[in-house]
Design a protein around this motif. Structure first.
Motif, PDB file in Angstrom:
ATOM      1  N   ASP A   6      50.590   4.860 -29.006  1.00 53.43           N
ATOM      2  CA  ASP A   6      48.907   4.917 -29.580  1.00 53.43           C
ATOM      3  C   ASP A   6      49.064   3.092 -30.116  1.00 53.43           C
ATOM      4  OD1 ASP A   6      47.241   6.091 -30.989  1.00 53.43           O
ATOM      5  OD2 ASP A   6      48.620   6.742 -33.031  1.00 53.43           O
ATOM      6  N   PHE A   7      48.992   2.540 -28.631  1.00 55.32           N
ATOM      7  CA  PHE A   7      48.093   1.389 -29.164  1.00 55.32           C
ATOM      8  C   PHE A   7      46.350   1.556 -29.540  1.00 55.32           C
ATOM      9  CE2 PHE A   7      51.596  -0.122 -26.282  1.00 55.32           C
ATOM     10  CZ  PHE A   7      52.202  -0.288 -27.244  1.00 55.32           C
ATOM     11  N   ASP A   8      45.406   0.512 -30.829  1.00 58.42           N
ATOM     12  CA  ASP A   8      44.455   0.047 -30.524  1.00 58.42           C
ATOM     13  C   ASP A   8      44.369  -1.276 -28.950  1.00 58.42           C
ATOM     14  OD1 ASP A   8      45.093  -1.840 -31.288  1.00 58.42           O
ATOM     15  OD2 ASP A   8      44.624  -1.837 -33.477  1.00 58.42           O
ATOM     16  N   LYS A  14      48.833   2.292 -34.360  1.00 59.45           N
ATOM     17  CA  LYS A  14      48.452   2.924 -34.944  1.00 59.45           C
ATOM     18  C   LYS A  14      49.850   4.036 -35.501  1.00 59.45           C
ATOM     19  CE  LYS A  14      45.214   4.155 -33.263  1.00 59.45           C
ATOM     20  NZ  LYS A  14      44.200   4.409 -32.648  1.00 59.45           N
ATOM     21  N   LEU A  15      50.756   4.394 -35.199  1.00 56.31           N
ATOM     22  CA  LEU A  15      52.657   5.216 -35.458  1.00 56.31           C
ATOM     23  C   LEU A  15      53.230   5.023 -36.404  1.00 56.31           C
ATOM     24  CD1 LEU A  15      53.976   5.741 -31.843  1.00 56.31           C
ATOM     25  CD2 LEU A  15      52.655   7.186 -32.856  1.00 56.31           C
ATOM     26  N   SER A  51      57.894  -3.537 -26.944  1.00 62.61           N
ATOM     27  CA  SER A  51      59.499  -4.355 -27.247  1.00 62.61           C
ATOM     28  C   SER A  51      59.121  -4.165 -28.878  1.00 62.61           C
ATOM     29  CB  SER A  51      59.911  -5.468 -26.816  1.00 62.61           C
ATOM     30  OG  SER A  51      60.951  -5.848 -27.572  1.00 62.61           O
ATOM     31  N   LYS A  52      58.239  -3.998 -28.976  1.00 67.77           N
ATOM     32  CA  LYS A  52      58.266  -4.360 -30.842  1.00 67.77           C
ATOM     33  C   LYS A  52      58.263  -2.510 -31.336  1.00 67.77           C
ATOM     34  CE  LYS A  52      55.580  -4.724 -34.526  1.00 67.77           C
ATOM     35  NZ  LYS A  52      54.425  -5.877 -34.996  1.00 67.77           N
ATOM     36  N   ILE A  53      57.734  -1.579 -30.136  1.00 68.31           N
ATOM     37  CA  ILE A  53      57.560  -0.208 -30.732  1.00 68.31           C
ATOM     38  C   ILE A  53      59.260  -0.166 -30.703  1.00 68.31           C
ATOM     39  CG2 ILE A  53      56.403   1.762 -30.592  1.00 68.31           C
ATOM     40  CD1 ILE A  53      55.090  -0.137 -32.062  1.00 68.31           C
TER      41      ILE A  53
END
Length: 82
Positions: A6-8, A14-15, A51-53
């Protein structure tokens, strides 16, 4: 990648991992293996964002720090390239 995480356009997701009623959040929390095809098409910014998500999802899955987790959490990332 953009749809799954859900990347912009700036690779910000936006998750909201506090809302486990979301299908995407539940899927990422339960993810064990991520298969990536055409990895040569991915730049360093998308790898960092991914990686962050995955780390956030791992934290939500295990409710805290796990020594065996790496920068992708405990998800096994398999990357393929032609």
């Amino acid at each position: 990648m953009h749809n799954t995480f859900d990347f912009d356009g700036s690779y910000e997701s936006k998750l909201d991992f506090s809302k486990t009623s979301s299908d995407k959040v539940r899927a990422l929390i339960s993810l064990q293996v991520l298969l990536l095809d055409e990895v040569s098409m991915l730049d360093v910014d998308i790898w960092d964002a991914m990686s962050k998500i995955l780390s956030i999802a791992d934290h939500a899955r295990h409710r805290g720090f796990r020594e065996e987790a790496d920068e992708y959490g405990s998800v096994h990332v398999l990357s393929l390239r032609q």
